[in-house]
Design a protein around this motif. Structure first.
Motif, PDB file in Angstrom:
ATOM      1  N   GLY A  92     -13.079   4.190  -3.848  1.00  0.00           N
ATOM      2  CA  GLY A  92     -13.351   3.493  -5.097  1.00  0.00           C
ATOM      3  C   GLY A  92     -14.152   4.357  -6.043  1.00  0.00           C
ATOM      4  O   GLY A  92     -14.659   5.404  -5.661  1.00  0.00           O
ATOM      5  N   PRO A  93     -14.263   3.966  -7.305  1.00  0.00           N
ATOM      6  CA  PRO A  93     -14.971   4.765  -8.310  1.00  0.00           C
ATOM      7  C   PRO A  93     -16.445   4.964  -7.953  1.00  0.00           C
ATOM      8  O   PRO A  93     -17.176   3.987  -7.753  1.00  0.00           O
ATOM      9  CB  PRO A  93     -14.837   3.923  -9.584  1.00  0.00           C
ATOM     10  CG  PRO A  93     -13.703   2.993  -9.325  1.00  0.00           C
ATOM     11  CD  PRO A  93     -13.732   2.710  -7.862  1.00  0.00           C
ATOM     12  N   HIS A  94     -16.877   6.207  -7.868  1.00  0.00           N
ATOM     13  CA  HIS A  94     -18.283   6.493  -7.596  1.00  0.00           C
ATOM     14  C   HIS A  94     -18.540   7.976  -7.780  1.00  0.00           C
ATOM     15  O   HIS A  94     -17.626   8.790  -7.871  1.00  0.00           O
ATOM     16  CB  HIS A  94     -18.675   6.063  -6.179  1.00  0.00           C
ATOM     17  CG  HIS A  94     -18.201   6.980  -5.096  1.00  0.00           C
ATOM     18  ND1 HIS A  94     -16.887   7.057  -4.710  1.00  0.00           N
ATOM     19  CD2 HIS A  94     -18.861   7.871  -4.307  1.00  0.00           C
ATOM     20  CE1 HIS A  94     -16.762   7.934  -3.721  1.00  0.00           C
ATOM     21  NE2 HIS A  94     -17.955   8.462  -3.469  1.00  0.00           N
ATOM     22  N   LEU A  95     -19.831   8.344  -7.814  1.00  0.00           N
ATOM     23  CA  LEU A  95     -20.254   9.744  -7.851  1.00  0.00           C
ATOM     24  C   LEU A  95     -21.036  10.042  -6.574  1.00  0.00           C
ATOM     25  O   LEU A  95     -21.995   9.337  -6.249  1.00  0.00           O
ATOM     26  CB  LEU A  95     -21.149  10.004  -9.064  1.00  0.00           C
ATOM     27  CG  LEU A  95     -21.832  11.389  -9.104  1.00  0.00           C
ATOM     28  CD1 LEU A  95     -20.803  12.484  -9.311  1.00  0.00           C
ATOM     29  CD2 LEU A  95     -22.910  11.440 -10.180  1.00  0.00           C
ATOM     30  N   ASP A 149     -27.037  18.772 -19.710  1.00  0.00           N
ATOM     31  CA  ASP A 149     -25.694  19.094 -20.206  1.00  0.00           C
ATOM     32  C   ASP A 149     -24.635  18.275 -19.474  1.00  0.00           C
ATOM     33  O   ASP A 149     -24.735  18.041 -18.266  1.00  0.00           O
ATOM     34  CB  ASP A 149     -25.383  20.579 -20.000  1.00  0.00           C
ATOM     35  CG  ASP A 149     -26.090  21.468 -21.002  1.00  0.00           C
ATOM     36  OD1 ASP A 149     -26.714  20.940 -21.929  1.00  0.00           O
ATOM     37  OD2 ASP A 149     -26.013  22.706 -20.846  1.00  0.00           O
ATOM     38  N   ARG A 150     -23.578  17.873 -20.202  1.00  0.00           N
ATOM     39  CA  ARG A 150     -22.439  17.200 -19.559  1.00  0.00           C
ATOM     40  C   ARG A 150     -21.618  18.235 -18.790  1.00  0.00           C
ATOM     41  O   ARG A 150     -21.194  19.245 -19.352  1.00  0.00           O
ATOM     42  CB  ARG A 150     -21.553  16.525 -20.588  1.00  0.00           C
ATOM     43  CG  ARG A 150     -22.163  15.295 -21.234  1.00  0.00           C
ATOM     44  CD  ARG A 150     -21.119  14.528 -22.020  1.00  0.00           C
ATOM     45  NE  ARG A 150     -21.665  13.324 -22.627  1.00  0.00           N
ATOM     46  CZ  ARG A 150     -20.919  12.342 -23.144  1.00  0.00           C
ATOM     47  NH1 ARG A 150     -19.600  12.449 -23.113  1.00  0.00           N
ATOM     48  NH2 ARG A 150     -21.483  11.277 -23.673  1.00  0.00           N
ATOM     49  N   ILE A 151     -21.385  17.958 -17.519  1.00  0.00           N
ATOM     50  CA  ILE A 151     -20.612  18.889 -16.700  1.00  0.00           C
ATOM     51  C   ILE A 151     -19.304  18.287 -16.219  1.00  0.00           C
ATOM     52  O   ILE A 151     -18.396  19.011 -15.798  1.00  0.00           O
ATOM     53  CB  ILE A 151     -21.429  19.367 -15.487  1.00  0.00           C
ATOM     54  CG1 ILE A 151     -21.850  18.184 -14.623  1.00  0.00           C
ATOM     55  CG2 ILE A 151     -22.640  20.171 -15.932  1.00  0.00           C
ATOM     56  CD1 ILE A 151     -22.518  18.577 -13.318  1.00  0.00           C
ATOM     57  N   ALA A 152     -19.161  16.945 -16.279  1.00  0.00           N
ATOM     58  CA  ALA A 152     -17.949  16.307 -15.770  1.00  0.00           C
ATOM     59  C   ALA A 152     -17.952  14.832 -16.149  1.00  0.00           C
ATOM     60  O   ALA A 152     -18.940  14.303 -16.675  1.00  0.00           O
ATOM     61  CB  ALA A 152     -17.864  16.453 -14.250  1.00  0.00           C
ATOM     62  N   LEU A 153     -16.820  14.172 -15.860  1.00  0.00           N
ATOM     63  CA  LEU A 153     -16.707  12.721 -15.960  1.00  0.00           C
ATOM     64  C   LEU A 153     -16.482  12.183 -14.551  1.00  0.00           C
ATOM     65  O   LEU A 153     -15.679  12.739 -13.786  1.00  0.00           O
ATOM     66  CB  LEU A 153     -15.546  12.315 -16.878  1.00  0.00           C
ATOM     67  CG  LEU A 153     -15.630  12.809 -18.324  1.00  0.00           C
ATOM     68  CD1 LEU A 153     -14.400  12.345 -19.104  1.00  0.00           C
ATOM     69  CD2 LEU A 153     -16.910  12.327 -19.000  1.00  0.00           C
ATOM     70  N   SER A 154     -17.172  11.128 -14.194  1.00  0.00           N
ATOM     71  CA  SER A 154     -17.049  10.582 -12.843  1.00  0.00           C
ATOM     72  C   SER A 154     -15.649  10.024 -12.616  1.00  0.00           C
ATOM     73  O   SER A 154     -14.939   9.689 -13.560  1.00  0.00           O
ATOM     74  CB  SER A 154     -18.094   9.485 -12.619  1.00  0.00           C
ATOM     75  OG  SER A 154     -17.774   8.335 -13.398  1.00  0.00           O
ATOM     76  N   GLY A 155     -15.267   9.926 -11.335  1.00  0.00           N
ATOM     77  CA  GLY A 155     -13.917   9.474 -11.039  1.00  0.00           C
ATOM     78  C   GLY A 155     -13.790   8.846  -9.670  1.00  0.00           C
ATOM     79  O   GLY A 155     -14.721   8.224  -9.146  1.00  0.00           O
ATOM     80  N   ASN A 156     -12.609   9.061  -9.086  1.00  0.00           N
ATOM     81  CA  ASN A 156     -12.270   8.456  -7.793  1.00  0.00           C
ATOM     82  C   ASN A 156     -11.285   9.372  -7.067  1.00  0.00           C
ATOM     83  O   ASN A 156     -10.334   8.921  -6.452  1.00  0.00           O
ATOM     84  CB  ASN A 156     -11.671   7.066  -8.024  1.00  0.00           C
ATOM     85  CG  ASN A 156     -11.414   6.310  -6.742  1.00  0.00           C
ATOM     86  OD1 ASN A 156     -12.092   6.525  -5.742  1.00  0.00           O
ATOM     87  ND2 ASN A 156     -10.422   5.434  -6.762  1.00  0.00           N
TER      88      ASN A 156
END
Length: 442
Positions: A393-396, A380-387
């Motif tokens: 910098g952008p990462h999970l 299931d989708r739980i979130a969108l990655s960000g910063n």
């Protein structure tokens, strides 16, 4: 040089007063900008390291390694790194800092310990000094204790019910001691009724702390212990070693719990794992990665990681995947969302509990798609990655916790879903037939 300074001073003094005032003001402004500018355009906070990258705009491999390197939180700001616990996660007195593991198929001392971040040099030292540790058997138990810096201090290996080998760190190496139990083993049947919490009810029925933990572990995938109702019944069959009138240790054989009009069962097999009455696996399977695509690891799991910003040793309890902002983040397994909010250092983050032993965390997210209390399925989708949060910098940032201890997500042994086969299944079913009639309620 002095002649040059005197010439400049003389020329300045011969200027008209308005010109001298204007030149002095420009000098002061120039100096002020020179002092202030480095702070405003800090390399950490500037656009060169914290730019937003639209999803799909460029491959993750093009991100600079330092662009996804999180700034570790200080010890005083570490609350976001501790998973939620409740009375079902209660530790037995004296267990603080001790982790236990049951050896299963394919395990070696190295594969077990290194997933928890224990230094491979300690594993090699133990294996060389004590070759018998290379011959772990399925169903045996090992436990270990770490110091505050994550260094191995003690390893215990329960070779059998009667023999335990302990290895204590001493003078740059390890010293072995052997303890032999001389008690008598016998089966015990305990029954009870839920009145309040399960932990309180089980303790009132005569179960010890370790026995309660074993029951919760056995049934964790079949029911939520927090949702048991008043009057639900349970029957526990355990084998106890008695020494001088006291129970020294025990091993859960089987358990039956009736909630409403439903009965759930679990029995221990020779490999130390629990299965249902037919020998089928009880655990829910996990995905290895929390995204559809596998992204580059920009910072690995390490209990003693050197913070590239502060220069201090601090634990990095998960793995960082460099990925563009807006990448869908997926639940790696079935579970319940226990946190979905903004934290100081973690930014927007989600915590999911899977059964009672497992917990996963997803940090520095751009957008949260789930709420606390929500049930999610694997994928299931739980979130969108960000910063967000303390990130350069952008990462999970992704973590797995087992029994409230962080493990390496890339090497952790995930729950098994397959059942028993062949002779193992036949032997197990014979055990079930013997234990089932004993699991009766009073």
């Amino acid at each position: 040089m002095q002649q040059f300074v005197r010439s400049i001073t003389l020329a300045y003094n011969n200027l008209p007063r308005p010109h001298r005032v204007m030149l002095g003001s420009l000098t002061v402004i120039t100096l002020a900008v020179a002092v202030w500018r480095p702070y405003v355009y800090s390399p950490v906070m500037g656009p060169s390291t914290s730019r937003t990258v639209p999803a799909g705009a460029q491959p993750a491999r093009d991100l600079a390694p330092e662009a996804s390197e999180p700034i570790d939180q200080s010890p005083a700001d570490n609350d976001d790194d501790v998973p939620l616990a409740d009375d079902l996660d209660e530790k037995v007195a004296g267990e603080t800092g001790v982790h236990e593991y049951v050896v299963s198929t394919g395990d070696t001392l190295g594969s077990i310990l290194t997933q928890y971040g224990i230094d491979m040099s300690d594993v090699s030292l133990l294996a060389q000094r004590f070759p018998q540790l290379r011959n772990l058997k399925i169903g045996q138990k090992i436990s270990w204790t770490l110091d505050g810096g994550g260094e191995l201090q003690r390893l215990s290996w329960e070779m059998s019910r009667r023999e335990t080998h302990t290895y204590d760190r001493l003078d740059g190496g390890f010293k072995e001691s052997v303890a032999n139990q001389a008690g008598e083993w016998s089966n015990a049947m305990l029954t009870g009724t839920v009145d309040g919490s399960f932990v309180t009810s089980a303790r009132a029925a005569g179960l010890s702390g370790p026995e309660i933990n074993s029951v919760i572990k056995a049934l964790q995938w079949q029911l939520d212990f927090r949702k048991l109702q008043q009057g639900d019944r349970f029957a526990v069959l355990t084998s106890r070693e008695m020494l001088n009138g006291r129970s020294e240790q025990s091993e859960l054989i089987g358990v039956r719990l009736r909630t409403g009009d439903k009965d759930v069962y679990a029995f221990r097999a020779s490999d130390g794992e629990f299965y249902n009455r037919d020998g089928a696996g009880l655990a829910q399977g996990f995905m290895r990665f929390p995204t559809v695509k596998q992204f580059r690891v920009s910072s690995n799991f390490s209990p003693r990681r050197l913070n590239p910003v502060t220069g201090h040793i601090a634990p990095h309890r998960g793995v960082d995947f460099a990925m563009p902002v807006g990448t869908p983040v997926l639940a790696v397994g079935d579970g319940e969302v226990v946190e979905s909010k903004n934290g100081s250092g973690a930014g927007n983050y989600v915590t999911i509990r899977h059964g009672r032993q497992y917990m996963t965390r997803y940090m520095h997210l751009k957008k949260l798609l789930v709420k606390p209390g929500q049930q999610v399925k694997r994928g299931d989708r739980i979130a969108l990655s960000g910063n967000t949060g303390r990130s350069t910098g952008p990462h999970l940032h992704y973590e797995i916790w087992i029994n409230q201890q962080a493990v390496n997500p890339l090497t952790a042994k995930l729950p098994r879903t397959e059942g028993l086969t062949g002779k193992d299944r036949l032997d197990y079913l014979a055990q079930v037939r013997e234990a089932m009639p004993q699991l009766q309620f009073d």
